[in-house]
Scaffold this motif. Sequence first.
Motif, short mmCIF file in Angstrom:
data_model
loop_
_atom_site.label_atom_id
_atom_site.label_comp_id
_atom_site.label_asym_id
_atom_site.label_seq_id
_atom_site.Cartn_x
_atom_site.Cartn_y
_atom_site.Cartn_z
N ALA A 172 15.09 18.56 -4.93
CA ALA A 172 14.81 17.14 -4.74
C ALA A 172 14.94 16.69 -3.29
CB ALA A 172 15.77 16.31 -5.61
N GLY A 173 15.46 17.56 -2.43
CA GLY A 173 15.55 17.23 -1.01
C GLY A 173 14.38 17.73 -0.19
N ASN A 174 13.43 18.40 -0.82
CA ASN A 174 12.27 18.94 -0.09
C ASN A 174 11.47 17.79 0.54
OD1 ASN A 174 9.29 19.78 0.09
ND2 ASN A 174 10.30 21.74 -0.26
N PRO A 175 11.20 17.85 1.84
CA PRO A 175 10.47 16.74 2.48
C PRO A 175 9.12 16.45 1.85
CG PRO A 175 11.45 18.18 4.14
CD PRO A 175 11.62 18.87 2.82
N GLN A 176 8.41 17.49 1.39
CA GLN A 176 7.09 17.28 0.80
C GLN A 176 7.17 16.42 -0.46
OE1 GLN A 176 4.02 17.80 1.73
NE2 GLN A 176 3.21 17.08 -0.21
N VAL A 177 8.25 16.54 -1.21
CA VAL A 177 8.43 15.72 -2.40
C VAL A 177 8.51 14.24 -2.03
CG1 VAL A 177 10.07 15.19 -4.26
CG2 VAL A 177 9.53 17.57 -3.72
N ASN A 178 8.97 13.97 -0.82
CA ASN A 178 9.20 12.59 -0.36
C ASN A 178 8.02 11.97 0.37
OD1 ASN A 178 11.14 10.31 0.27
ND2 ASN A 178 10.65 10.98 2.35
N PHE A 179 7.23 12.78 1.08
CA PHE A 179 6.27 12.24 2.04
C PHE A 179 5.36 11.17 1.45
CE2 PHE A 179 6.40 16.44 4.61
CZ PHE A 179 7.39 15.93 5.42
N SER A 180 4.67 11.48 0.37
CA SER A 180 3.65 10.55 -0.11
C SER A 180 4.20 9.49 -1.06
CB SER A 180 2.49 11.30 -0.78
OG SER A 180 2.95 12.02 -1.92
N TRP A 181 5.43 9.66 -1.53
CA TRP A 181 6.07 8.69 -2.42
C TRP A 181 6.02 7.30 -1.82
CZ3 TRP A 181 9.07 8.70 -7.08
CH2 TRP A 181 9.94 7.61 -7.25
N LYS A 182 6.46 7.15 -0.58
CA LYS A 182 6.56 5.82 0.02
C LYS A 182 5.19 5.18 0.21
CE LYS A 182 6.80 7.55 4.80
NZ LYS A 182 7.67 7.63 6.00
N TRP A 183 4.17 6.01 0.46
CA TRP A 183 2.85 5.43 0.68
C TRP A 183 2.20 4.99 -0.63
CZ3 TRP A 183 2.22 3.51 5.08
CH2 TRP A 183 2.78 4.11 6.21
N LYS A 184 2.49 5.70 -1.70
CA LYS A 184 2.00 5.23 -3.01
C LYS A 184 2.62 3.88 -3.35
CE LYS A 184 1.49 9.94 -4.85
NZ LYS A 184 2.43 10.67 -3.98
N TYR A 185 3.92 3.75 -3.09
CA TYR A 185 4.56 2.47 -3.37
C TYR A 185 4.14 1.38 -2.39
CZ TYR A 185 7.32 3.85 -7.34
OH TYR A 185 7.70 4.24 -8.60
N GLU A 186 3.81 1.79 -1.17
CA GLU A 186 3.25 0.79 -0.24
C GLU A 186 1.91 0.28 -0.74
OE1 GLU A 186 2.91 -1.40 3.57
OE2 GLU A 186 4.38 -0.94 2.03
N MET A 187 1.10 1.17 -1.30
CA MET A 187 -0.17 0.75 -1.88
C MET A 187 0.08 -0.20 -3.06
SD MET A 187 -3.34 3.13 -3.24
CE MET A 187 -4.12 3.18 -1.61
N ILE A 188 1.03 0.14 -3.90
CA ILE A 188 1.38 -0.73 -5.04
C ILE A 188 1.87 -2.08 -4.54
CG2 ILE A 188 3.07 -1.00 -6.91
CD1 ILE A 188 2.84 2.15 -7.18
N ASN A 189 2.71 -2.08 -3.52
CA ASN A 189 3.23 -3.34 -2.99
C ASN A 189 2.13 -4.25 -2.47
OD1 ASN A 189 5.84 -2.39 -3.44
ND2 ASN A 189 6.05 -1.57 -1.39
N ARG A 190 1.22 -3.68 -1.73
CA ARG A 190 0.12 -4.48 -1.18
C ARG A 190 -0.78 -5.00 -2.29
NH1 ARG A 190 -1.51 -1.72 4.67
NH2 ARG A 190 0.63 -1.23 5.28
N ALA A 191 -1.02 -4.14 -3.29
CA ALA A 191 -1.83 -4.58 -4.43
C ALA A 191 -1.11 -5.69 -5.19
CB ALA A 191 -2.12 -3.40 -5.35
N ASN A 192 0.18 -5.56 -5.39
CA ASN A 192 0.94 -6.60 -6.08
C ASN A 192 0.86 -7.93 -5.34
OD1 ASN A 192 1.82 -5.06 -8.24
ND2 ASN A 192 3.76 -4.49 -7.29
#
Length: 486
Positions: free
Chosen positions: A93-113
Amino acid sequence: MKKINIWFAATLLLGFTACNSVLDVKPKGSYTTGNYWRNQADVIDGISGIYNILLEEDFTGHAEFTFDICSDDEFRAGDHAEDAAIETFTYDAGNPQVNFSWKWKYEMINRANNALTYIPNVPGMDAAIRDRSLGEAHFLRAFAYWRLTLIYGEVPMVTEEDVKKGAYNHPKATVEALRTQIEADLLKAAELLPAKYDESQAGRVHKGSAWGLLTKLYLYWDKLDKAIEFGSKVVGNNDYRLAANYADNFTTATSNNPEMLFNIQTMDGWGYSDFTTYHTPREWGGWNFHQPLKELVNEFEPNDPRKAVSVMQDGDMINVGNDVKRYNASMSNTGYHFRKFTNWKSNGGLDYSLKTPLLRTADIYLLLAEAKIRKNGAGAGDAEINAVRRRASVLLPPVVGGGMAAVIHERRVELSGENERHQDLMRWDKAGIVNIAAMYSKPKTGPAGVLVPARTFQKPKHYYFPLPQAEVDRSRGVLEQNPNYK
Protein backbone atom coordinates in the motif's frame (compact mmCIF):
# COMPACT_ATOMS: atom_id res chain seq x y z
CA MET A 1 -11.96 22.91 -27.56
CA LYS A 2 -10.38 25.43 -25.22
CA LYS A 3 -8.38 23.93 -22.37
CA ILE A 4 -7.35 25.82 -19.25
CA ASN A 5 -5.58 24.95 -16.03
CA ILE A 6 -8.06 26.11 -13.45
CA TRP A 7 -8.41 25.30 -9.77
CA PHE A 8 -11.30 26.47 -7.65
CA ALA A 9 -9.66 27.02 -4.30
CA ALA A 10 -12.71 26.99 -2.07
CA THR A 11 -14.38 23.66 -2.76
CA LEU A 12 -12.42 21.55 -5.24
CA LEU A 13 -10.40 19.77 -2.57
CA LEU A 14 -11.55 16.41 -1.33
CA GLY A 15 -10.28 16.30 2.26
CA PHE A 16 -10.65 13.22 4.38
CA THR A 17 -9.92 15.43 7.37
CA ALA A 18 -10.58 19.07 8.12
CA CYS A 19 -6.90 20.01 7.91
CA ASN A 20 -5.52 17.65 5.27
CA SER A 21 -6.25 17.17 1.60
CA VAL A 22 -5.72 14.04 -0.45
CA LEU A 23 -4.60 16.33 -3.25
CA ASP A 24 -1.12 17.72 -3.60
CA VAL A 25 -2.09 20.39 -6.11
CA LYS A 26 -1.00 24.02 -6.20
CA PRO A 27 -3.60 26.68 -7.01
CA LYS A 28 -3.59 27.97 -10.59
CA GLY A 29 -5.25 31.37 -10.21
CA SER A 30 -7.30 33.04 -7.50
CA TYR A 31 -10.77 31.71 -8.28
CA THR A 32 -13.24 30.75 -5.58
CA THR A 33 -16.87 29.75 -5.78
CA GLY A 34 -17.61 33.32 -4.73
CA ASN A 35 -16.09 34.87 -7.84
CA TYR A 36 -16.59 32.05 -10.33
CA TRP A 37 -19.60 30.42 -12.03
CA ARG A 38 -20.83 33.89 -12.95
CA ASN A 39 -21.76 33.35 -16.58
CA GLN A 40 -21.68 31.00 -19.55
CA ALA A 41 -18.02 31.69 -20.31
CA ASP A 42 -17.09 30.59 -16.79
CA VAL A 43 -19.06 27.38 -17.27
CA ILE A 44 -17.38 26.53 -20.56
CA ASP A 45 -13.94 27.17 -19.10
CA GLY A 46 -14.81 25.29 -15.92
CA ILE A 47 -15.78 22.20 -17.89
CA SER A 48 -12.57 22.50 -19.89
CA GLY A 49 -10.76 22.47 -16.57
CA ILE A 50 -12.19 19.02 -15.85
CA TYR A 51 -11.00 17.63 -19.18
CA ASN A 52 -7.60 19.21 -18.58
CA ILE A 53 -6.83 16.75 -15.78
CA LEU A 54 -6.52 14.03 -18.42
CA LEU A 55 -3.24 15.61 -19.51
CA GLU A 56 -1.56 14.94 -16.17
CA GLU A 57 1.44 12.60 -16.35
CA ASP A 58 0.27 10.91 -13.16
CA PHE A 59 -3.15 10.23 -14.64
CA THR A 60 -3.64 9.17 -18.26
CA GLY A 61 -0.29 10.64 -19.29
CA HIS A 62 1.39 7.56 -17.88
CA ALA A 63 0.27 6.32 -14.46
CA GLU A 64 -3.11 4.85 -15.49
CA PHE A 65 -1.50 2.81 -18.26
CA THR A 66 1.11 1.44 -15.88
CA PHE A 67 -1.57 -0.75 -14.31
CA ASP A 68 -1.56 -2.78 -17.54
CA ILE A 69 2.08 -3.84 -17.16
CA CYS A 70 0.69 -6.67 -15.02
CA SER A 71 -0.59 -8.19 -18.26
CA ASP A 72 1.10 -10.75 -20.48
CA ASP A 73 1.33 -8.26 -23.36
CA GLU A 74 4.09 -5.90 -22.26
CA PHE A 75 7.19 -5.35 -20.17
CA ARG A 76 7.43 -2.29 -17.97
CA ALA A 77 10.95 -1.23 -19.16
CA GLY A 78 11.87 2.34 -18.21
CA ASP A 79 13.55 3.37 -14.98
CA HIS A 80 10.71 3.58 -12.42
CA ALA A 81 11.59 1.22 -9.57
CA GLU A 82 8.02 1.17 -8.26
CA ASP A 83 6.78 -0.31 -11.54
CA ALA A 84 8.68 -3.56 -10.96
CA ALA A 85 6.54 -4.33 -7.91
CA ILE A 86 3.36 -3.60 -9.87
CA GLU A 87 4.42 -5.96 -12.64
CA THR A 88 5.40 -8.78 -10.26
CA PHE A 89 2.48 -8.48 -7.79
CA THR A 90 4.87 -7.69 -4.94
CA TYR A 91 3.57 -4.17 -4.32
CA ASP A 92 2.18 -2.94 -1.03
CA ALA A 93 0.00 0.00 0.00
CA GLY A 94 3.02 2.30 0.14
CA ASN A 95 3.96 1.80 -3.52
CA PRO A 96 4.08 5.24 -5.19
CA GLN A 97 2.33 3.94 -8.32
CA VAL A 98 -0.70 2.97 -6.23
CA ASN A 99 -0.92 6.62 -5.15
CA PHE A 100 -0.06 8.62 -8.28
CA SER A 101 -3.36 8.67 -10.14
CA TRP A 102 -5.64 8.44 -7.08
CA LYS A 103 -5.47 12.17 -6.38
CA TRP A 104 -6.14 13.12 -10.00
CA LYS A 105 -9.21 10.93 -10.23
CA TYR A 106 -10.56 12.64 -7.13
CA GLU A 107 -9.58 16.01 -8.52
CA MET A 108 -11.68 15.19 -11.58
CA ILE A 109 -14.56 14.17 -9.31
CA ASN A 110 -14.19 17.37 -7.29
CA ARG A 111 -14.31 19.60 -10.33
CA ALA A 112 -17.28 17.68 -11.72
CA ASN A 113 -19.08 17.98 -8.38
CA ASN A 114 -18.56 21.74 -8.37
CA ALA A 115 -19.86 22.01 -11.92
CA LEU A 116 -22.96 19.99 -11.04
CA THR A 117 -23.50 22.14 -7.95
CA TYR A 118 -23.21 25.57 -9.52
CA ILE A 119 -24.09 25.31 -13.23
CA PRO A 120 -27.85 24.96 -12.65
CA ASN A 121 -27.87 28.41 -11.02
CA VAL A 122 -25.72 30.29 -13.54
CA PRO A 123 -27.94 33.01 -15.09
CA GLY A 124 -28.43 33.72 -18.78
CA MET A 125 -27.10 30.46 -20.16
CA ASP A 126 -28.04 28.99 -23.51
CA ALA A 127 -30.09 25.89 -22.65
CA ALA A 128 -28.17 23.61 -25.02
CA ILE A 129 -24.80 24.65 -23.57
CA ARG A 130 -26.11 24.22 -20.01
CA ASP A 131 -27.31 20.70 -20.82
CA ARG A 132 -24.09 19.83 -22.61
CA SER A 133 -21.95 21.11 -19.73
CA LEU A 134 -23.92 19.19 -17.12
CA GLY A 135 -23.74 16.08 -19.29
CA GLU A 136 -19.97 16.41 -19.58
CA ALA A 137 -19.63 16.79 -15.82
CA HIS A 138 -21.73 13.67 -15.24
CA PHE A 139 -19.69 11.68 -17.76
CA LEU A 140 -16.30 12.77 -16.45
CA ARG A 141 -17.28 12.04 -12.86
CA ALA A 142 -18.45 8.59 -13.98
CA PHE A 143 -15.18 7.98 -15.80
CA ALA A 144 -13.13 8.84 -12.71
CA TYR A 145 -15.22 6.57 -10.48
CA TRP A 146 -15.06 3.84 -13.14
CA ARG A 147 -11.28 3.86 -13.09
CA LEU A 148 -11.18 4.04 -9.29
CA THR A 149 -13.42 1.02 -8.80
CA LEU A 150 -11.63 -1.00 -11.50
CA ILE A 151 -8.28 -0.43 -9.81
CA TYR A 152 -9.13 -0.33 -6.11
CA GLY A 153 -12.59 -1.88 -5.81
CA GLU A 154 -14.32 -0.10 -2.93
CA VAL A 155 -13.43 3.59 -2.57
CA PRO A 156 -14.99 6.67 -0.95
CA MET A 157 -17.82 8.21 -2.93
CA VAL A 158 -18.41 11.96 -2.85
CA THR A 159 -21.14 13.71 -4.86
CA GLU A 160 -22.42 17.26 -5.20
CA GLU A 161 -24.69 16.67 -2.21
CA ASP A 162 -21.60 16.18 -0.07
CA VAL A 163 -20.14 19.40 -1.46
CA LYS A 164 -23.25 21.26 -0.32
CA LYS A 165 -22.95 19.74 3.16
CA GLY A 166 -19.17 20.10 3.37
CA ALA A 167 -18.95 16.36 4.08
CA TYR A 168 -15.90 14.69 2.58
CA ASN A 169 -14.43 12.15 4.98
CA HIS A 170 -16.33 9.01 3.96
CA PRO A 171 -15.70 5.30 4.41
CA LYS A 172 -15.49 3.10 1.34
CA ALA A 173 -18.60 2.60 -0.74
CA THR A 174 -19.31 -0.89 -2.01
CA VAL A 175 -18.53 -1.78 -5.62
CA GLU A 176 -22.28 -2.20 -6.15
CA ALA A 177 -22.97 1.33 -4.86
CA LEU A 178 -20.19 2.79 -7.01
CA ARG A 179 -21.46 1.02 -10.12
CA THR A 180 -24.95 2.29 -9.38
CA GLN A 181 -23.61 5.86 -9.17
CA ILE A 182 -21.61 5.44 -12.38
CA GLU A 183 -24.70 4.08 -14.10
CA ALA A 184 -26.83 7.02 -12.94
CA ASP A 185 -24.21 9.53 -14.11
CA LEU A 186 -23.84 7.91 -17.52
CA LEU A 187 -27.58 7.63 -18.09
CA LYS A 188 -27.93 11.32 -17.21
CA ALA A 189 -25.01 12.18 -19.47
CA ALA A 190 -26.61 10.26 -22.35
CA GLU A 191 -29.85 12.20 -21.77
CA LEU A 192 -28.16 15.63 -21.74
CA LEU A 193 -25.35 15.31 -24.26
CA PRO A 194 -25.70 15.90 -28.02
CA ALA A 195 -25.24 13.03 -30.43
CA LYS A 196 -22.16 14.60 -32.02
CA TYR A 197 -20.28 17.86 -32.58
CA ASP A 198 -18.70 19.74 -35.42
CA GLU A 199 -14.91 19.70 -35.78
CA SER A 200 -14.45 22.83 -33.64
CA GLN A 201 -15.67 20.87 -30.60
CA ALA A 202 -13.73 17.67 -31.23
CA GLY A 203 -12.89 15.82 -28.07
CA ARG A 204 -16.04 16.63 -26.12
CA VAL A 205 -17.95 13.57 -24.94
CA HIS A 206 -21.34 12.87 -26.51
CA LYS A 207 -24.18 10.36 -26.27
CA GLY A 208 -22.04 7.67 -27.86
CA SER A 209 -19.35 8.18 -25.21
CA ALA A 210 -21.91 7.60 -22.45
CA TRP A 211 -23.47 4.59 -24.21
CA GLY A 212 -20.02 3.09 -24.80
CA LEU A 213 -18.92 3.41 -21.18
CA LEU A 214 -22.29 2.03 -20.08
CA THR A 215 -21.65 -1.02 -22.27
CA LYS A 216 -18.33 -1.58 -20.53
CA LEU A 217 -19.85 -1.01 -17.09
CA TYR A 218 -22.69 -3.47 -17.67
CA LEU A 219 -20.41 -6.20 -19.00
CA TYR A 220 -18.16 -5.97 -15.93
CA TRP A 221 -21.35 -5.95 -13.82
CA ASP A 222 -22.54 -9.16 -15.54
CA LYS A 223 -25.66 -7.40 -16.80
CA LEU A 224 -25.40 -8.90 -20.25
CA ASP A 225 -28.81 -7.75 -21.50
CA LYS A 226 -27.95 -4.16 -20.63
CA ALA A 227 -24.52 -4.45 -22.24
CA ILE A 228 -26.18 -5.67 -25.44
CA GLU A 229 -28.77 -2.88 -25.31
CA PHE A 230 -26.26 -0.06 -24.99
CA GLY A 231 -23.56 -1.62 -27.13
CA SER A 232 -26.13 -1.90 -29.92
CA LYS A 233 -26.86 1.81 -29.61
CA VAL A 234 -23.22 2.56 -30.43
CA VAL A 235 -22.69 -0.09 -33.09
CA GLY A 236 -25.95 0.77 -34.84
CA ASN A 237 -25.28 4.51 -35.03
CA ASN A 238 -23.38 5.88 -38.03
CA ASP A 239 -22.20 8.84 -35.94
CA TYR A 240 -19.86 6.42 -34.15
CA ARG A 241 -18.82 4.28 -37.10
CA LEU A 242 -15.45 2.60 -37.30
CA ALA A 243 -12.73 4.63 -38.97
CA ALA A 244 -12.12 3.61 -42.57
CA ASN A 245 -8.66 2.28 -41.72
CA TYR A 246 -7.24 1.01 -38.45
CA ALA A 247 -4.26 3.33 -38.85
CA ASP A 248 -6.56 6.37 -38.91
CA ASN A 249 -6.87 6.06 -35.13
CA PHE A 250 -3.12 6.47 -34.72
CA THR A 251 -2.34 9.10 -37.35
CA THR A 252 -2.22 12.76 -36.38
CA ALA A 253 -4.42 14.09 -39.15
CA THR A 254 -7.17 11.52 -38.58
CA SER A 255 -7.00 10.63 -34.87
CA ASN A 256 -10.13 12.69 -34.27
CA ASN A 257 -12.67 10.55 -36.08
CA PRO A 258 -16.15 9.13 -35.32
CA GLU A 259 -14.66 5.96 -33.80
CA MET A 260 -13.03 7.96 -31.01
CA LEU A 261 -15.77 7.93 -28.38
CA PHE A 262 -13.42 9.44 -25.81
CA ASN A 263 -9.86 10.59 -26.32
CA ILE A 264 -7.37 13.11 -24.96
CA GLN A 265 -7.01 16.27 -26.98
CA THR A 266 -3.44 17.46 -27.49
CA MET A 267 -1.75 19.62 -30.07
CA ASP A 268 1.98 20.06 -30.46
CA GLY A 269 3.07 23.17 -28.59
CA TRP A 270 -0.16 23.14 -26.52
CA GLY A 271 -1.66 20.39 -24.42
CA TYR A 272 1.51 18.32 -24.02
CA SER A 273 0.93 14.66 -23.17
CA ASP A 274 3.54 12.36 -21.67
CA PHE A 275 1.81 9.38 -23.27
CA THR A 276 3.79 9.63 -26.51
CA THR A 277 7.05 10.30 -24.67
CA TYR A 278 6.77 7.20 -22.51
CA HIS A 279 6.12 4.87 -25.46
CA THR A 280 8.84 6.15 -27.82
CA PRO A 281 12.35 4.63 -28.07
CA ARG A 282 14.94 6.59 -26.12
CA GLU A 283 17.14 6.88 -29.21
CA TRP A 284 14.32 8.77 -30.96
CA GLY A 285 13.34 11.19 -28.23
CA GLY A 286 11.26 9.05 -25.86
CA TRP A 287 11.60 7.40 -22.46
CA ASN A 288 11.42 3.76 -23.53
CA PHE A 289 8.61 2.37 -21.34
CA HIS A 290 5.78 -0.11 -22.10
CA GLN A 291 7.44 -2.51 -24.53
CA PRO A 292 5.36 -5.24 -26.23
CA LEU A 293 6.33 -8.85 -25.67
CA LYS A 294 6.95 -11.45 -28.36
CA GLU A 295 3.81 -13.35 -27.34
CA LEU A 296 1.67 -10.32 -28.23
CA VAL A 297 3.49 -9.79 -31.53
CA ASN A 298 2.99 -13.46 -32.42
CA GLU A 299 -0.75 -13.17 -31.71
CA PHE A 300 -1.25 -11.16 -34.93
CA GLU A 301 -2.30 -13.33 -37.88
CA PRO A 302 -0.56 -13.26 -41.27
CA ASN A 303 -1.96 -10.47 -43.46
CA ASP A 304 -3.12 -8.46 -40.44
CA PRO A 305 -1.98 -4.87 -41.08
CA ARG A 306 -2.67 -3.97 -37.45
CA LYS A 307 0.67 -5.56 -36.57
CA ALA A 308 2.68 -3.05 -38.61
CA VAL A 309 0.58 -0.15 -37.30
CA SER A 310 0.87 -1.28 -33.69
CA VAL A 311 4.42 -2.58 -33.31
CA MET A 312 7.97 -1.68 -34.34
CA GLN A 313 10.13 -4.72 -34.93
CA ASP A 314 13.65 -5.40 -36.11
CA GLY A 315 14.31 -4.06 -39.61
CA ASP A 316 11.26 -1.76 -39.81
CA MET A 317 11.99 1.57 -41.48
CA ILE A 318 10.43 4.31 -39.36
CA ASN A 319 9.80 7.89 -40.44
CA VAL A 320 11.02 9.98 -37.51
CA GLY A 321 10.08 13.25 -39.14
CA ASN A 322 13.32 14.54 -40.57
CA ASP A 323 14.70 11.13 -41.50
CA VAL A 324 13.78 7.51 -42.08
CA LYS A 325 15.62 5.23 -39.67
CA ARG A 326 15.93 1.50 -39.21
CA TYR A 327 14.45 0.08 -36.04
CA ASN A 328 16.82 -2.34 -34.32
CA ALA A 329 15.68 -4.94 -31.81
CA SER A 330 18.53 -3.88 -29.52
CA MET A 331 16.68 -0.60 -28.87
CA SER A 332 14.27 -2.50 -26.63
CA ASN A 333 14.46 -4.99 -23.78
CA THR A 334 11.84 -7.11 -25.57
CA GLY A 335 12.97 -6.49 -29.15
CA TYR A 336 9.89 -4.36 -29.88
CA HIS A 337 8.23 -1.00 -29.26
CA PHE A 338 4.65 0.09 -29.66
CA ARG A 339 4.41 2.09 -32.85
CA LYS A 340 0.78 3.22 -32.66
CA PHE A 341 1.46 5.87 -30.01
CA THR A 342 4.54 7.47 -31.58
CA ASN A 343 4.65 10.50 -33.84
CA TRP A 344 7.29 12.97 -35.02
CA LYS A 345 7.30 16.47 -36.50
CA SER A 346 8.58 16.99 -40.00
CA ASN A 347 11.64 18.81 -38.71
CA GLY A 348 12.35 16.17 -36.04
CA GLY A 349 11.28 15.86 -32.42
CA LEU A 350 8.18 14.26 -30.99
CA ASP A 351 4.83 15.57 -32.20
CA TYR A 352 2.19 15.74 -29.49
CA SER A 353 -0.75 16.25 -31.83
CA LEU A 354 -1.65 12.55 -31.80
CA LYS A 355 -4.77 11.99 -29.68
CA THR A 356 -4.65 9.36 -26.93
CA PRO A 357 -7.57 6.90 -27.24
CA LEU A 358 -9.50 6.09 -24.04
CA LEU A 359 -12.63 4.52 -25.60
CA ARG A 360 -13.09 3.44 -29.22
CA THR A 361 -16.06 2.06 -31.09
CA ALA A 362 -14.04 -1.05 -31.97
CA ASP A 363 -13.82 -1.77 -28.25
CA ILE A 364 -17.62 -1.58 -28.03
CA TYR A 365 -18.09 -3.92 -31.02
CA LEU A 366 -16.01 -6.53 -29.22
CA LEU A 367 -17.68 -5.97 -25.85
CA LEU A 368 -21.03 -6.42 -27.58
CA ALA A 369 -19.78 -9.62 -29.21
CA GLU A 370 -18.63 -10.90 -25.83
CA ALA A 371 -21.98 -10.13 -24.18
CA LYS A 372 -23.87 -11.90 -26.98
CA ILE A 373 -21.63 -14.97 -26.85
CA ARG A 374 -21.82 -15.24 -23.07
CA LYS A 375 -25.60 -14.91 -23.21
CA ASN A 376 -26.49 -16.85 -26.37
CA GLY A 377 -23.51 -19.05 -27.17
CA ALA A 378 -20.88 -19.42 -29.88
CA GLY A 379 -21.63 -17.60 -33.14
CA ALA A 380 -23.83 -14.94 -31.55
CA GLY A 381 -21.09 -12.32 -31.83
CA ASP A 382 -19.77 -13.19 -35.30
CA ALA A 383 -21.17 -10.05 -36.96
CA GLU A 384 -19.44 -7.71 -34.53
CA ILE A 385 -16.13 -9.57 -34.56
CA ASN A 386 -16.10 -9.70 -38.35
CA ALA A 387 -16.89 -6.00 -38.67
CA VAL A 388 -13.69 -5.25 -36.73
CA ARG A 389 -11.71 -7.80 -38.75
CA ARG A 390 -13.01 -6.56 -42.11
CA ARG A 391 -12.01 -3.03 -41.19
CA ALA A 392 -8.51 -4.32 -40.49
CA SER A 393 -8.23 -6.22 -43.78
CA VAL A 394 -10.42 -8.13 -46.22
CA LEU A 395 -7.63 -10.72 -46.28
CA LEU A 396 -8.41 -11.84 -42.75
CA PRO A 397 -10.69 -14.89 -42.83
CA PRO A 398 -14.13 -14.32 -41.31
CA VAL A 399 -14.97 -15.85 -37.95
CA VAL A 400 -17.72 -18.49 -38.16
CA GLY A 401 -19.30 -19.81 -34.97
CA GLY A 402 -16.85 -17.85 -32.89
CA GLY A 403 -16.73 -18.36 -29.15
CA MET A 404 -14.87 -16.54 -26.42
CA ALA A 405 -11.51 -17.58 -27.91
CA ALA A 406 -12.32 -15.45 -30.97
CA VAL A 407 -13.20 -12.44 -28.81
CA ILE A 408 -10.10 -12.86 -26.66
CA HIS A 409 -7.86 -12.96 -29.73
CA GLU A 410 -9.53 -10.01 -31.43
CA ARG A 411 -9.41 -7.78 -28.36
CA ARG A 412 -5.75 -8.59 -27.84
CA VAL A 413 -4.65 -7.47 -31.31
CA GLU A 414 -7.18 -4.67 -31.89
CA LEU A 415 -6.60 -2.97 -28.53
CA SER A 416 -2.95 -3.81 -27.92
CA GLY A 417 -1.33 -1.36 -25.52
CA GLU A 418 -4.57 0.52 -24.88
CA ASN A 419 -4.86 -0.37 -21.18
CA GLU A 420 -7.40 -3.16 -21.64
CA ARG A 421 -5.58 -6.52 -21.46
CA HIS A 422 -5.06 -6.92 -17.69
CA GLN A 423 -8.62 -5.85 -16.88
CA ASP A 424 -9.95 -8.10 -19.66
CA LEU A 425 -8.12 -11.09 -18.22
CA MET A 426 -9.40 -10.40 -14.71
CA ARG A 427 -12.98 -10.07 -16.00
CA TRP A 428 -12.67 -13.37 -17.85
CA ASP A 429 -11.04 -15.05 -14.87
CA LYS A 430 -13.92 -14.04 -12.58
CA ALA A 431 -16.33 -15.47 -15.16
CA GLY A 432 -14.41 -18.76 -15.30
CA ILE A 433 -13.34 -18.25 -18.92
CA VAL A 434 -9.55 -18.11 -18.33
CA ASN A 435 -7.20 -18.92 -15.46
CA ILE A 436 -5.25 -15.73 -14.93
CA ALA A 437 -3.00 -17.25 -12.27
CA ALA A 438 -1.82 -19.93 -14.71
CA MET A 439 -1.28 -17.36 -17.47
CA TYR A 440 0.78 -15.11 -15.22
CA SER A 441 2.86 -18.00 -13.90
CA LYS A 442 4.81 -17.92 -17.17
CA PRO A 443 7.91 -15.68 -17.22
CA LYS A 444 8.20 -12.67 -19.49
CA THR A 445 11.14 -13.09 -21.83
CA GLY A 446 13.16 -10.97 -24.22
CA PRO A 447 15.94 -11.70 -26.74
CA ALA A 448 18.47 -12.07 -23.92
CA GLY A 449 16.33 -14.30 -21.73
CA VAL A 450 14.00 -13.82 -18.76
CA LEU A 451 12.90 -10.25 -18.09
CA VAL A 452 10.36 -11.05 -15.37
CA PRO A 453 10.30 -14.45 -13.62
CA ALA A 454 7.11 -16.41 -13.13
CA ARG A 455 4.67 -14.39 -11.03
CA THR A 456 2.13 -15.39 -8.42
CA PHE A 457 -1.34 -13.94 -8.89
CA GLN A 458 -3.30 -14.45 -5.68
CA LYS A 459 -7.08 -14.60 -5.84
CA PRO A 460 -8.94 -12.57 -4.71
CA LYS A 461 -6.16 -10.31 -3.38
CA HIS A 462 -4.81 -9.19 -6.74
CA TYR A 463 -8.17 -8.47 -8.30
CA TYR A 464 -7.68 -5.03 -6.75
CA PHE A 465 -4.76 -2.86 -5.73
CA PRO A 466 -4.43 -1.54 -2.17
CA LEU A 467 -5.68 1.92 -1.32
CA PRO A 468 -2.79 4.40 -0.94
CA GLN A 469 -1.72 3.95 2.68
CA ALA A 470 -1.18 7.68 3.10
CA GLU A 471 -4.89 8.25 2.40
CA VAL A 472 -5.92 5.54 4.85
CA ASP A 473 -3.76 7.17 7.52
CA ARG A 474 -5.09 10.62 6.74
CA SER A 475 -8.68 9.53 7.23
CA ARG A 476 -8.13 8.93 10.96
CA GLY A 477 -9.76 5.55 10.99
CA VAL A 478 -12.63 6.27 8.59
CA LEU A 479 -11.07 4.71 5.48
CA GLU A 480 -10.31 1.00 5.80
CA GLN A 481 -7.54 -0.66 3.80
CA ASN A 482 -8.50 -3.34 1.27
CA PRO A 483 -8.44 -6.96 2.50
CA ASN A 484 -5.09 -8.79 2.31
CA TYR A 485 -3.12 -5.53 2.36
CA LYS A 486 -3.47 -4.72 6.06
